[in-house]
Design a protein around this motif. Sequence first.
Motif, PDB file in Angstrom:
ATOM      1  N   ILE A 146       0.865  -1.229   0.025  1.00  0.00           N
ATOM      2  CA  ILE A 146      -0.143  -0.023   0.021  1.00  0.00           C
ATOM      3  C   ILE A 146       0.645   1.139  -0.022  1.00  0.00           C
ATOM      4  O   ILE A 146       0.454   2.145  -0.645  1.00  0.00           O
ATOM      5  N   VAL A 147       2.029   1.264   0.834  1.00  0.00           N
ATOM      6  CA  VAL A 147       2.657   2.203   0.934  1.00  0.00           C
ATOM      7  C   VAL A 147       3.317   2.524  -0.497  1.00  0.00           C
ATOM      8  O   VAL A 147       3.646   3.865  -0.939  1.00  0.00           O
ATOM      9  N   THR A 148       4.158   1.615  -1.103  1.00  0.00           N
ATOM     10  CA  THR A 148       4.674   1.750  -2.466  1.00  0.00           C
ATOM     11  C   THR A 148       3.861   2.086  -3.569  1.00  0.00           C
ATOM     12  O   THR A 148       4.019   2.666  -4.590  1.00  0.00           O
ATOM     13  N   LEU A 149       2.538   1.593  -3.320  1.00  0.00           N
ATOM     14  CA  LEU A 149       1.633   1.916  -4.127  1.00  0.00           C
ATOM     15  C   LEU A 149       1.261   3.272  -4.379  1.00  0.00           C
ATOM     16  O   LEU A 149       1.381   4.246  -5.476  1.00  0.00           O
ATOM     17  N   ALA A 150       1.147   3.848  -3.336  1.00  0.00           N
ATOM     18  CA  ALA A 150       0.998   5.427  -3.033  1.00  0.00           C
ATOM     19  C   ALA A 150       2.286   6.105  -3.591  1.00  0.00           C
ATOM     20  O   ALA A 150       1.999   7.127  -4.102  1.00  0.00           O
ATOM     21  N   GLU A 151       3.413   5.405  -3.040  1.00  0.00           N
ATOM     22  CA  GLU A 151       4.599   6.482  -3.416  1.00  0.00           C
ATOM     23  C   GLU A 151       4.739   6.427  -4.974  1.00  0.00           C
ATOM     24  O   GLU A 151       5.424   7.073  -5.687  1.00  0.00           O
ATOM     25  N   SER A 152       4.212   5.511  -5.591  1.00  0.00           N
ATOM     26  CA  SER A 152       4.278   5.323  -7.182  1.00  0.00           C
ATOM     27  C   SER A 152       3.812   6.431  -7.877  1.00  0.00           C
ATOM     28  O   SER A 152       3.962   6.842  -9.000  1.00  0.00           O
ATOM     29  N   ASN A 153       2.389   6.877  -7.179  1.00  0.00           N
ATOM     30  CA  ASN A 153       1.811   8.094  -7.773  1.00  0.00           C
ATOM     31  C   ASN A 153       1.148   7.780  -9.211  1.00  0.00           C
ATOM     32  O   ASN A 153       0.900   8.736 -10.028  1.00  0.00           O
ATOM     33  N   LEU A 154       0.854   6.465  -9.488  1.00  0.00           N
ATOM     34  CA  LEU A 154       0.306   5.844 -10.716  1.00  0.00           C
ATOM     35  C   LEU A 154      -0.998   5.872 -10.533  1.00  0.00           C
ATOM     36  O   LEU A 154      -1.700   5.823 -11.556  1.00  0.00           O
ATOM     37  N   PHE A 155      -1.890   5.973  -9.471  1.00  0.00           N
ATOM     38  CA  PHE A 155      -3.133   5.608  -9.237  1.00  0.00           C
ATOM     39  C   PHE A 155      -4.134   6.636  -8.581  1.00  0.00           C
ATOM     40  O   PHE A 155      -3.400   7.405  -7.807  1.00  0.00           O
ATOM     41  N   ASP A 156      -5.075   6.740  -9.220  1.00  0.00           N
ATOM     42  CA  ASP A 156      -6.220   7.961  -8.797  1.00  0.00           C
ATOM     43  C   ASP A 156      -6.936   7.308  -7.514  1.00  0.00           C
ATOM     44  O   ASP A 156      -7.157   8.102  -6.601  1.00  0.00           O
ATOM     45  N   ILE A 157      -7.119   6.231  -7.135  1.00  0.00           N
ATOM     46  CA  ILE A 157      -7.874   5.721  -6.165  1.00  0.00           C
ATOM     47  C   ILE A 157      -6.887   4.398  -5.851  1.00  0.00           C
ATOM     48  O   ILE A 157      -6.740   3.469  -6.503  1.00  0.00           O
ATOM     49  N   VAL A 158      -7.024   4.241  -4.353  1.00  0.00           N
ATOM     50  CA  VAL A 158      -6.560   2.571  -3.836  1.00  0.00           C
ATOM     51  C   VAL A 158      -7.869   2.072  -3.274  1.00  0.00           C
ATOM     52  O   VAL A 158      -8.776   2.460  -2.766  1.00  0.00           O
ATOM     53  N   GLY A 159      -8.011   0.700  -4.178  1.00  0.00           N
ATOM     54  CA  GLY A 159      -9.282   0.102  -3.787  1.00  0.00           C
ATOM     55  C   GLY A 159      -8.980  -0.610  -2.450  1.00  0.00           C
ATOM     56  O   GLY A 159      -8.158  -1.068  -1.929  1.00  0.00           O
ATOM     57  N   HIS A 160     -10.642  -0.676  -1.877  1.00  0.00           N
ATOM     58  CA  HIS A 160     -10.583  -1.432  -0.764  1.00  0.00           C
ATOM     59  C   HIS A 160      -9.284  -1.471   0.141  1.00  0.00           C
ATOM     60  O   HIS A 160      -8.484  -2.451   0.373  1.00  0.00           O
ATOM     61  N   LEU A 161      -8.843  -0.326   0.793  1.00  0.00           N
ATOM     62  CA  LEU A 161      -7.770   0.013   1.457  1.00  0.00           C
ATOM     63  C   LEU A 161      -7.222  -1.317   2.347  1.00  0.00           C
ATOM     64  O   LEU A 161      -6.125  -1.644   2.844  1.00  0.00           O
ATOM     65  N   ASP A 162      -8.131  -1.808   3.266  1.00  0.00           N
ATOM     66  CA  ASP A 162      -7.805  -2.779   4.167  1.00  0.00           C
ATOM     67  C   ASP A 162      -8.509  -4.103   3.935  1.00  0.00           C
ATOM     68  O   ASP A 162      -8.844  -4.792   4.959  1.00  0.00           O
ATOM     69  N   LEU A 163      -8.456  -4.389   2.499  1.00  0.00           N
ATOM     70  CA  LEU A 163      -8.983  -5.592   1.866  1.00  0.00           C
ATOM     71  C   LEU A 163      -8.439  -6.914   2.705  1.00  0.00           C
ATOM     72  O   LEU A 163      -9.203  -7.866   2.866  1.00  0.00           O
ATOM     73  N   VAL A 164      -7.355  -6.810   3.320  1.00  0.00           N
ATOM     74  CA  VAL A 164      -6.533  -7.954   3.808  1.00  0.00           C
ATOM     75  C   VAL A 164      -7.255  -8.427   5.254  1.00  0.00           C
ATOM     76  O   VAL A 164      -6.972  -9.618   5.375  1.00  0.00           O
ATOM     77  N   LYS A 165      -8.159  -7.820   5.666  1.00  0.00           N
ATOM     78  CA  LYS A 165      -9.096  -8.120   6.862  1.00  0.00           C
ATOM     79  C   LYS A 165     -10.478  -8.985   6.287  1.00  0.00           C
ATOM     80  O   LYS A 165     -11.128  -9.541   7.115  1.00  0.00           O
ATOM     81  N   ILE A 166     -10.319  -9.425   4.990  1.00  0.00           N
ATOM     82  CA  ILE A 166     -11.652 -10.129   4.380  1.00  0.00           C
ATOM     83  C   ILE A 166     -12.273 -11.370   4.987  1.00  0.00           C
ATOM     84  O   ILE A 166     -13.300 -11.413   4.997  1.00  0.00           O
ATOM     85  N   PHE A 167     -11.227 -12.232   5.451  1.00  0.00           N
ATOM     86  CA  PHE A 167     -11.671 -13.163   6.022  1.00  0.00           C
ATOM     87  C   PHE A 167     -11.716 -13.262   7.475  1.00  0.00           C
ATOM     88  O   PHE A 167     -11.859 -14.216   8.333  1.00  0.00           O
ATOM     89  N   GLY A 168     -11.464 -12.183   8.147  1.00  0.00           N
ATOM     90  CA  GLY A 168     -11.559 -12.077   9.578  1.00  0.00           C
ATOM     91  C   GLY A 168     -10.117 -12.310  10.249  1.00  0.00           C
ATOM     92  O   GLY A 168     -10.175 -12.286  11.376  1.00  0.00           O
TER      93      GLY A 168
END
Length: 271
Positions: A146-168
């Motif tokens: 997530i950090v390097t995604l933001a640092e890349s500045n390639l994206f307008d939106i980050v999807g489902h920021l804490d998707l990692v919690k999906i299964f609890g």
Amino acid sequence: MRTDYHNHLEKGTLTLDYLKKFIKKAEAEGIKEFGISEHAYHFYQTKDILSNPWVDERRYYDMDDYVKLFEEAKQAGYPSLKMSIEMDYTPGKHREMEKFIRSYDFDYVIGSVHWVGDFGIDLAEYRKEWEKRDVYEVYEKYFDQIVTLAESNLFDIVGHLDLVKIFGYIPEDQDFLLKQYERATDALAKSKTCVEISTAGLRKPIGKLYPDPVLLQRCYDKGIPIVLSSDAHEPEHVGYAYDQAVKLAKSAGYQQVATFTNGKRKLEPLT
């Protein structure tokens, strides 16, 4: 203003008739800004960005057909339909991702993290892997991306920021979680990347919105804009449970949502 910028046609067809079902549901839900953001891994043009056995079995679209669909939609009377893509952020592939993004006239681009190495964190086929892995390690590596995604500045939106919690599977150490939230939001605040409030989590095992209220509050406090998204893979899920999304946004302090046209962002009142 309500937006729904994260939607997929993959369960149907890349046809105007199927697309119209999504558009009609958006209209019925009072959504003024609507876009389709198909998974980039479905397209032959992204093979040099992300490739693994699970993905390669699902690579069956051509971007030429995707672009033509949006052209057809605009000719049919849907000029405000937004063309987007949801790209799996792939470490080490910044140059390839940038080349792909710049090759098409997207209104906005969503960047998401679905893979931690060879681990598809949100896939039912990989769910049992959670029992074999260190949850803290997975979370740390997820938020590294997530950090390097933001640092890349390639994206307008980050999807489902804490998707990692999906299964609890969530670390019990709150200090550890807060550390991940802080470094992710610090990076996002320095980038052009907005955060989506996604109702998709309500339809998943976790049964909660993305992102967590504490994480969203960090986003607001650091001036990170938001959009609203349902991550619909079926027409009936467009605008799903938006009252909950709006309530969460306003509880954090948000009064505006971001909208996009031709890659340019504008803030509109949240209603």
